[in-house]
Design a protein around this motif. Structure first.
Motif, short mmCIF file in Angstrom:
data_model
loop_
_atom_site.label_atom_id
_atom_site.label_comp_id
_atom_site.label_asym_id
_atom_site.label_seq_id
_atom_site.Cartn_x
_atom_site.Cartn_y
_atom_site.Cartn_z
N LEU A 1 -13.12 3.29 13.65
CA LEU A 1 -13.87 2.68 12.55
C LEU A 1 -12.94 2.40 11.36
N THR A 2 -12.01 3.33 11.10
CA THR A 2 -11.06 3.12 10.01
C THR A 2 -10.30 1.81 10.22
N LEU A 3 -9.80 1.61 11.45
CA LEU A 3 -9.03 0.39 11.72
C LEU A 3 -9.91 -0.84 11.63
N LEU A 4 -11.14 -0.75 12.16
CA LEU A 4 -12.04 -1.91 12.13
C LEU A 4 -12.34 -2.34 10.70
N ARG B 1 -22.61 15.02 14.12
CA ARG B 1 -21.23 14.53 14.10
C ARG B 1 -21.19 13.12 13.54
N THR B 2 -22.31 12.37 13.76
CA THR B 2 -22.33 10.95 13.40
C THR B 2 -21.97 10.74 11.94
N PHE B 3 -22.53 11.57 11.05
CA PHE B 3 -22.27 11.35 9.63
C PHE B 3 -20.78 11.52 9.34
N LEU B 4 -20.16 12.48 9.99
CA LEU B 4 -18.73 12.70 9.75
C LEU B 4 -17.93 11.48 10.21
N VAL B 5 -18.36 10.89 11.34
CA VAL B 5 -17.69 9.68 11.84
C VAL B 5 -17.81 8.56 10.80
N PHE B 6 -18.92 8.50 10.08
CA PHE B 6 -19.09 7.49 9.03
C PHE B 6 -18.30 7.85 7.77
N LEU B 7 -18.28 9.14 7.44
CA LEU B 7 -17.68 9.58 6.18
C LEU B 7 -16.15 9.50 6.20
N LEU B 8 -15.54 10.00 7.27
CA LEU B 8 -14.08 10.11 7.28
C LEU B 8 -13.37 8.78 7.04
N PRO B 9 -13.79 7.67 7.68
CA PRO B 9 -13.09 6.41 7.41
C PRO B 9 -13.14 6.02 5.94
N ALA B 10 -14.24 6.33 5.26
CA ALA B 10 -14.34 5.98 3.84
C ALA B 10 -13.29 6.73 3.04
N THR B 11 -13.05 7.99 3.39
CA THR B 11 -12.07 8.77 2.64
C THR B 11 -10.65 8.27 2.92
N ALA B 12 -10.44 7.66 4.09
CA ALA B 12 -9.10 7.20 4.44
C ALA B 12 -8.83 5.78 3.98
N MET B 13 -9.87 5.12 3.48
CA MET B 13 -9.77 3.69 3.19
C MET B 13 -8.65 3.35 2.20
N PRO B 14 -8.51 4.07 1.06
CA PRO B 14 -7.45 3.68 0.13
C PRO B 14 -6.07 3.69 0.79
N LEU B 15 -5.75 4.77 1.47
CA LEU B 15 -4.44 4.90 2.10
C LEU B 15 -4.23 3.82 3.15
N ALA B 16 -5.22 3.64 4.03
CA ALA B 16 -5.09 2.69 5.13
C ALA B 16 -4.93 1.27 4.60
N VAL B 17 -5.76 0.91 3.64
CA VAL B 17 -5.72 -0.46 3.12
C VAL B 17 -4.40 -0.72 2.40
N VAL B 18 -3.95 0.24 1.59
CA VAL B 18 -2.73 0.03 0.83
C VAL B 18 -1.52 -0.11 1.76
N ILE B 19 -1.42 0.78 2.75
CA ILE B 19 -0.29 0.70 3.67
C ILE B 19 -0.31 -0.60 4.47
N LEU B 20 -1.47 -0.95 5.01
CA LEU B 20 -1.54 -2.15 5.85
C LEU B 20 -1.35 -3.43 5.03
N THR B 21 -1.86 -3.44 3.80
CA THR B 21 -1.67 -4.63 2.97
C THR B 21 -0.18 -4.85 2.70
N GLN B 22 0.52 -3.77 2.38
CA GLN B 22 1.96 -3.90 2.14
C GLN B 22 2.66 -4.44 3.37
N PHE B 23 2.21 -3.98 4.54
CA PHE B 23 2.82 -4.44 5.79
C PHE B 23 2.58 -5.91 6.01
N MET B 24 1.32 -6.33 5.78
CA MET B 24 0.96 -7.71 6.11
C MET B 24 1.57 -8.70 5.13
#
Lengths: 272, 315
Positions: free
Chosen positions: A78-81, A133-156
């Protein structure tokens, strides 16, 4: 060349402090209590794996590992999507809206999400996903969003615009460009994000404890592990066998991806 | 829930030297539209708003509600919760404990991590092994770390076992008012030094070797090299690592406290973040809990600005 003596002593002293607990943990996991107390640093006389069986049985560690695999895997997906298209869009937008959105994600680093543990719990209750477990699957990507977006944006941003233009002349749609031009080039960036998120999702404890709760059918390995303290009392051998058992997957991943992981953690924390 | 956070906070800088210059694109070209509005970023943004920003905003609302338990209808409290918090001696104990934890733990951690990083980047024999090992604490979850230290520090654990063979008497480290908080600080240090050192080493690696050589020809010893050259050059980045560890100690101490001491004995290990947890999930005093949450939030921001001022670049 002469090397710094004091920092050398410090360095290897610290290394020793890292190794001794693990040595103690592993040998104790094969011993009985009285052997642990009387000969704390001796190797076990017999390498009896009985403690492992007991730890795995009394804390239901097998379903807990399965739950951790499910939660971590789905949350990563979900984080990647969410983050890959976002980074793609941000790396290509030069307007004001893009800058605002990017700054919003960057500000996420300043939000101490921990303080909001109770409102998150309310959100879980409100969505009817409390104790799942479902809520955690929804929650965790939100917490990772800043890091993931910033790293991938720099890459792209490093991908030349000409590539995209050439593809779009040939009639490629936006999604085709993302899939066939950007994704292959961004594999190292995606690997970085996956490794960072893997560590943080797999090791997540307090949110899992509050949101998933004690149900052995749903809880993750990190929530199951401390219950050994309650179920086995102070049977240290069993306690340490359980701890070693939960460390094996992370150490296996670290051993296999050591170089990439070091680079990932460094690039995740360091770009300044 | 800690993702390694970093200097993007400071200056989110593109990996390429500068964004590609804008070029005129034909009207109705999807690429041109994308340049103006990043539509594909919306799902991620909405997700992030619901699950991360939403709860933080809710925290600010709940802090002004009188809400003694989940099943009670909340009423408006104004600043009542804050008055309760500031009148409560437990809060001041928690504030003191958090302050001690940071004032003692953070400087020690940063200085030792810097010395370690300095050692590693000078590439002595075994530096690869050392780099591999320094990383290990960062891999281990809070519960596993806690159980490990529980087995080391308990009355019949390894530490006391070793002390007794040396003829000294041990103690119940985690249950003794005098040693419980210091024990938690030691655990923070154990877990944080290696990780900080790896991060710092990545910055020190990029220090210009010619500068170092020149200094050594001028007769600079290792001490001068470390404090006179490496520290000033890496100063801004040391600030970033310090902020990272500051937030981690301030916010994540609740996990270790919950797993090892439950705030006791007495209030000797009740930290601010554990107080939030305890008031919300044990005492069900929700308004109080979130009021402390806001205090913590403000302290977190203030601390980060203080560290930034203290360790801002000098060149």
């Amino acid at each position: 060349m002469r090397f710094p003596r004091i920092s050398g002593i410090l360095a290897w002293g610290y290394a020793l402090l890292l190794v001794i607990p693990f040595y103690y943990l592993v040998i104790s996991s094969f011993k009985q209590n009285d052997d642990i107390f009387t000969h704390p640093l001796n190797l076990p006389s017999t390498w009896d794996p009985g403690n492992y069986g007991e730890a795995i049985g009394s804390a239901d560690l097998v379903p807990a590992v399965a739950n951790s695999v499910i939660v971590t895997g789905l949350a990563l997906l979900l984080t990647l999507l969410l983050a890959v298209p976002a980074a793609f869009a941000l790396s290509r937008s030069t307007g004001r809206a893009g800058r605002v959105v990017e700054a919003t994600f960057s500000l996420g680093f300043l939000i101490p999400t921990f303080a909001a543990l109770f409102p998150t719990f309310l959100l879980a209750a409100f969505t009817g996903l409390f104790h799942t477990r479902t809520f955690l699957v929804f929650l965790l990507p939100a917490t990772a969003m800043p890091l993931a977006v910033v790293i991938l944006t720099q890459f792209m941003r490093t991908i030349p615009r000409e590539l995209e233009e050439a593809a779009s002349m040939d009639g490629a749609s936006t999604l085709t460009i993302l899939r066939h031009v950007h994704l292959p080039i961004c594999v190292p960036g995606i690997a970085t994000v996956v490794l960072l998120c893997f560590l943080s999702f797999w090791n997540e404890y307090l949110y899992s404890l509050i949101i998933i709760g004690p149900d052995p059918a749903q809880r993750t390995i990190q929530v199951a592990l401390p219950t050994l303290q309650l179920t086995t009392g102070t049977d240290y051998g069993v306690l340490m066998a359980g701890t070693v058992f939960t460390l094996i997957p992370v150490f296996a991943v670290y051993a296999l991806t050591q170089r990439q992981m070091q680079r990932a953690l460094v690039s995740g924390a360091v770009k300044g | 829930m800690s993702v390694p956070v970093g200097s993007q906070v400071e200056n989110p800088r593109p990996a390429s030297p500068s964004p590609v210059p804008q070029r005129p694109a034909p009207r109705n070209d999807p690429a041109a539209w994308r340049q103006k509005f990043p539509g594909l970023a919306l799902p991620g943004l909405v997700w992030y708003a619901i699950f991360t920003v939403g709860p933080v905003v809710a925290m600010f609302v709940i802090a002004f509600l009188r809400w003694p338990g989940m099943l009670v209808d909340p009423g408006f409290a104004g600043f009542g919760n804050f008055r309760d918090v500031f009148a409560d001696p437990v809060f001041w104990d928690a504030l003191r404990n958090s302050a001690v934890q940071i004032a003692v733990g953070l400087p020690v951690m940063i200085v030792l991590a810097f010395l370690l990083a300095f050692y590693v980047v000078r590439k002595p024999r075994g530096h690869q092994v050392l780099r591999f090992m320094l990383f290990v604490p960062a891999l281990i979850s809070a519960p596993a770390t806690a159980l490990m230290f529980y087995s080391l520090l308990n009355p019949d654990g390894l530490v006391n076992g070793v002390l007794e063979t040396l003829g000294m008497s041990g103690r119940a480290w985690l249950a003794d008012e005098a040693t419980a908080l210091p024990s938690l600080i030691v655990i923070d240090l154990w877990a944080g030094i290696g990780y900080s050192a790896v991060l710092l080493a990545s910055r020190l690696d990029s220090v210009d070797e010619e500068v170092v050589q020149a200094a050594m020809i001028d007769g600079a010893g290792n001490g001068r090299l470390a404090w006179g050259i490496y520290w000033p050059i890496a100063r801004d980045f040391i600030g970033v690592v310090a902020m990272l560890q500051f937030l981690s100690i301030l916010f994540s101490s609740a996990q270790n406290v919950l797993l090892l001491t439950k705030g006791g004995p007495g209030t000797s290990t009740t930290t601010l973040s554990y107080l939030i947890y305890q008031k919300a999930f044990v005492d069900a005093d929700l308004g109080y809990s979130q009021a402390v949450g806001i205090v913590l939030f403000v302290l977190g921001l203030a601390g980060m600005f203080a560290i930034r001022r203290l360790l801002r670049p000098t060149h």
